[in-house]
Design a protein around this motif. Structure first.
Motif, PDB file in Angstrom:
ATOM      1  N   LYS A  64      94.339  24.192  15.625  1.00 28.08           N
ATOM      2  CA  LYS A  64      93.056  24.013  14.944  1.00 28.08           C
ATOM      3  C   LYS A  64      91.907  24.621  15.765  1.00 28.08           C
ATOM      4  O   LYS A  64      91.797  24.399  16.963  1.00 28.08           O
ATOM      5  CB  LYS A  64      92.783  22.530  14.729  1.00 28.08           C
ATOM      6  N   GLY A  65      91.064  25.399  15.106  1.00 24.48           N
ATOM      7  CA  GLY A  65      89.886  25.994  15.729  1.00 24.48           C
ATOM      8  C   GLY A  65      90.130  27.293  16.461  1.00 24.48           C
ATOM      9  O   GLY A  65      89.195  27.909  16.963  1.00 24.48           O
ATOM     10  N   GLY A  86      83.646  25.925  19.116  1.00 18.09           N
ATOM     11  CA  GLY A  86      82.975  24.934  19.948  1.00 18.09           C
ATOM     12  C   GLY A  86      83.324  23.501  19.606  1.00 18.09           C
ATOM     13  O   GLY A  86      83.533  22.680  20.490  1.00 18.09           O
ATOM     14  N   GLN A  87      83.402  23.196  18.317  1.00 16.56           N
ATOM     15  CA  GLN A  87      83.726  21.825  17.917  1.00 16.56           C
ATOM     16  C   GLN A  87      85.133  21.457  18.382  1.00 16.56           C
ATOM     17  O   GLN A  87      85.406  20.321  18.720  1.00 16.56           O
ATOM     18  CB  GLN A  87      83.673  21.640  16.391  1.00 16.56           C
ATOM     19  N   GLY A  92      87.634  16.427  25.216  1.00 10.64           N
ATOM     20  CA  GLY A  92      88.274  16.520  26.521  1.00 10.64           C
ATOM     21  C   GLY A  92      89.711  16.968  26.456  1.00 10.64           C
ATOM     22  O   GLY A  92      90.149  17.820  27.228  1.00 10.64           O
ATOM     23  N   GLU A  93      90.461  16.412  25.513  1.00 13.19           N
ATOM     24  CA  GLU A  93      91.875  16.745  25.386  1.00 13.19           C
ATOM     25  C   GLU A  93      92.065  18.214  25.009  1.00 13.19           C
ATOM     26  O   GLU A  93      92.893  18.911  25.588  1.00 13.19           O
ATOM     27  CB  GLU A  93      92.502  15.841  24.327  1.00 13.19           C
ATOM     28  N   ASN A  94      91.301  18.698  24.044  1.00  9.71           N
ATOM     29  CA  ASN A  94      91.410  20.094  23.625  1.00  9.71           C
ATOM     30  C   ASN A  94      90.920  21.038  24.716  1.00  9.71           C
ATOM     31  O   ASN A  94      91.526  22.077  24.959  1.00  9.71           O
ATOM     32  CB  ASN A  94      90.625  20.345  22.335  1.00  9.71           C
ATOM     33  N   PHE A  95      89.837  20.676  25.379  1.00 13.39           N
ATOM     34  CA  PHE A  95      89.317  21.490  26.477  1.00 13.39           C
ATOM     35  C   PHE A  95      90.387  21.632  27.559  1.00 13.39           C
ATOM     36  O   PHE A  95      90.689  22.742  28.013  1.00 13.39           O
ATOM     37  CB  PHE A  95      88.047  20.849  27.048  1.00 13.39           C
ATOM     38  N   ASP A  96      90.987  20.522  27.959  1.00 11.43           N
ATOM     39  CA  ASP A  96      92.024  20.541  28.988  1.00 11.43           C
ATOM     40  C   ASP A  96      93.216  21.401  28.565  1.00 11.43           C
ATOM     41  O   ASP A  96      93.786  22.132  29.379  1.00 11.43           O
ATOM     42  CB  ASP A  96      92.498  19.126  29.318  1.00 11.43           C
TER      43      ASP A  96
END
Length: 122
Positions: A64-65, A86-87, A92-96
Motif C-alpha cells: 500500500k502506498g 507520505g501517508q 512507525g511500522e511502515n517507516f521502519d
C-alpha cells in the motif's frame, strides 16, 4: 531545496548507528547515503524515495502506498526506485519497514563493491 524536515530527522535517527552516512540534496529532496550509496530520500510531501532490490520490485510495489518512482515528465527511474506516499510512510511500522528494505539492499550492493575491490587488489 524543500523536504520534510521531520521526516529527515526520523531518517537521521534510523541511520544513526550506520557507518559513513552522508546527506545530499537531490531528487527534489534530501537523500541519505550509506557507504556512498543512496539508501532513501525525504521528499517535500512527506513521502520517501526508497532504493530497493530490483528483484523484489513487484512484491514491494504491491505494498500500500508504493509506486514506481518517476523523474519528471513520467520518466521511470528503474526497478530499484520506489516512491512511498507520505501517508503510508508516516506510521512507525511502515517507516521502519521501508528503511529496512533500503538498508538491506544497500548492504547487498555496497558489500559486493567492497568484496570486488578486495579481489581485484594486487
Amino acid at each position: 531545496m524543500a523536504y520534510d524536515k521531520g521526516l529527515a530527522d526520523r531518517i537521521r535517527d534510523a541511520l544513526a548507528t550506520k557507518p559513513s552516512v552522508r546527506e545530499v540534496e537531490m531528487f527534489g529532496g534530501l537523500s541519505f547515503l550509506v557507504n556512498e550509496s543512496i539508501v532513501v530520500s525525504a521528499g517535500s510531501d512527506g513521502g520517501l524515495l526508497v532504493r530497493a532490490d530490483p528483484e523484489q520490485a513487484s512484491e514491494l510495489l504491491a505494498t500500500k502506498g508504493a509506486q514506481p518512482a518517476e523523474m519528471g515528465a513520467g520518466r521511470a527511474m528503474g526497478n530499484s526506485w520506489i516512491s512511498v506516499a507520505g501517508q503510508t510512510s508516516a506510521s512507525g511500522e511502515n517507516f521502519d519497514f521501508w528503511i529496512a528494505v533500503a538498508l538491506e539492499y544497500n548492504e547487498k550492493e555496497t558489500g559486493k563493491r567492497r568484496r570486488g575491490r578486495r579481489q581485484n587488489e594486487p
